[in-house]
Design a protein around this motif. Sequence first.
Motif, PDB file in Angstrom:
ATOM      1  N   TYR A  92      40.546  10.647  29.176  1.00  0.00           N
ATOM      2  CA  TYR A  92      41.359  11.379  30.153  1.00  0.00           C
ATOM      3  C   TYR A  92      41.200  10.799  31.566  1.00  0.00           C
ATOM      4  CZ  TYR A  92      41.290  14.921  26.408  1.00  0.00           C
ATOM      5  OH  TYR A  92      41.389  15.585  25.212  1.00  0.00           O
ATOM      6  N   PHE A  99      47.717   6.698  35.663  1.00  0.00           N
ATOM      7  CA  PHE A  99      48.778   7.503  36.281  1.00  0.00           C
ATOM      8  C   PHE A  99      48.792   7.285  37.790  1.00  0.00           C
ATOM      9  CE2 PHE A  99      50.678  11.446  37.893  1.00  0.00           C
ATOM     10  CZ  PHE A  99      51.778  11.576  37.059  1.00  0.00           C
ATOM     11  N   HIS A 103      52.130   6.222  40.101  1.00  0.00           N
ATOM     12  CA  HIS A 103      52.797   7.367  40.714  1.00  0.00           C
ATOM     13  C   HIS A 103      52.291   7.577  42.137  1.00  0.00           C
ATOM     14  CE1 HIS A 103      53.416   8.058  36.414  1.00  0.00           C
ATOM     15  NE2 HIS A 103      54.467   8.802  36.749  1.00  0.00           N
ATOM     16  N   GLU A 117      56.234  22.270  40.264  1.00  0.00           N
ATOM     17  CA  GLU A 117      56.519  20.844  40.174  1.00  0.00           C
ATOM     18  C   GLU A 117      55.235  20.018  40.202  1.00  0.00           C
ATOM     19  OE1 GLU A 117      59.364  19.146  39.610  1.00  0.00           O
ATOM     20  OE2 GLU A 117      60.268  21.100  39.213  1.00  0.00           O
ATOM     21  N   LYS A 120      53.963  20.336  36.706  1.00  0.00           N
ATOM     22  CA  LYS A 120      54.782  19.517  35.806  1.00  0.00           C
ATOM     23  C   LYS A 120      54.444  18.038  35.933  1.00  0.00           C
ATOM     24  CE  LYS A 120      59.654  18.578  34.683  1.00  0.00           C
ATOM     25  NZ  LYS A 120      61.065  18.898  35.046  1.00  0.00           N
ATOM     26  N   LEU A 121      54.215  17.577  37.157  1.00  0.00           N
ATOM     27  CA  LEU A 121      53.869  16.175  37.392  1.00  0.00           C
ATOM     28  C   LEU A 121      52.528  15.820  36.775  1.00  0.00           C
ATOM     29  CD1 LEU A 121      54.351  13.442  38.942  1.00  0.00           C
ATOM     30  CD2 LEU A 121      53.062  14.480  40.830  1.00  0.00           C
ATOM     31  N   THR A 123      50.574  17.380  34.582  1.00  0.00           N
ATOM     32  CA  THR A 123      50.344  17.600  33.147  1.00  0.00           C
ATOM     33  C   THR A 123      50.989  16.518  32.284  1.00  0.00           C
ATOM     34  OG1 THR A 123      52.184  19.202  33.127  1.00  0.00           O
ATOM     35  CG2 THR A 123      49.947  20.090  33.309  1.00  0.00           C
ATOM     36  N   GLN A 124      51.622  15.547  32.918  1.00  0.00           N
ATOM     37  CA  GLN A 124      52.047  14.355  32.172  1.00  0.00           C
ATOM     38  C   GLN A 124      50.843  13.504  31.763  1.00  0.00           C
ATOM     39  OE1 GLN A 124      55.426  12.095  33.931  1.00  0.00           O
ATOM     40  NE2 GLN A 124      55.474  13.720  35.463  1.00  0.00           N
ATOM     41  N   VAL A 125      49.725  13.690  32.465  1.00  0.00           N
ATOM     42  CA  VAL A 125      48.527  12.904  32.197  1.00  0.00           C
ATOM     43  C   VAL A 125      47.811  13.446  30.964  1.00  0.00           C
ATOM     44  CG1 VAL A 125      46.322  12.086  33.126  1.00  0.00           C
ATOM     45  CG2 VAL A 125      48.269  12.470  34.672  1.00  0.00           C
ATOM     46  N   LYS A 126      47.447  12.577  30.047  1.00  0.00           N
ATOM     47  CA  LYS A 126      46.709  13.000  28.851  1.00  0.00           C
ATOM     48  C   LYS A 126      45.422  13.709  29.263  1.00  0.00           C
ATOM     49  CE  LYS A 126      44.753  11.188  24.511  1.00  0.00           C
ATOM     50  NZ  LYS A 126      45.557  12.046  23.629  1.00  0.00           N
TER      51      LYS A 126
END
Length: 207
Positions: A92, A99, A103, A117, A120-121, A123-126
């Motif tokens: 992780y 990430f 980003h 938002e 949402k951004l 939680t794209q990370v494993k």
Amino acid sequence: MNKAIVDILKRDSVIAQLADTLEVKPLPVTNDIYIDMLENIISQQLSGRVATTIFNRFLDLFPDRYPNPNHLLKFDDLELRKVGLSGAKTIYLKAMAEFAMNHDLAVDSIQRLPDDEVIKLLTQVKGVGVWTAQMLLIFSLGRNDVFPVDDLAIRQGMAELYHLKSDGKRLRHDLLQISERWAPYRTWGTRLVWAYVNSKKQNAARV
């Protein structure tokens, strides 16, 4: 807490009593979202004291105690494991580093996003779930209206304070309903519950 926050929280007699006896101070806004997210990942499912110890050992592995994303991605997994990281958290942390390389995590950029938002951004990370993103909102960005309903200390503390007997989905519903009384300052109600838990168990949670 300022008077406006206290006046809202006093809608709830339980929280009002905590506010009279426990001190919760404003938190500074971070200057490094990436490093804070690494700390939040390490903190998952650990007591505050253990998490701090492992995080400091992790930082000690790197020049100037800063895990540059490119350096972290190349770092030997076994060496990371030696400081107390699980195999999953090693993955992780590297996912977070990758990430960050791809980003914009500048504080000014992230601060322009609403809470949902930001979640949402990130939680794209494993390995980064809603709770981990919420910790960033609370402790790094100073957002006022965050309620981490799945936080273990919150669940235990509120069940005790409000004499709740429910569990599972029903407990979750009950906690969310109670927290609505604190809006738009649910972060402050949350931190008072953490302060209450910490007053009984010193290393249970950050406040």
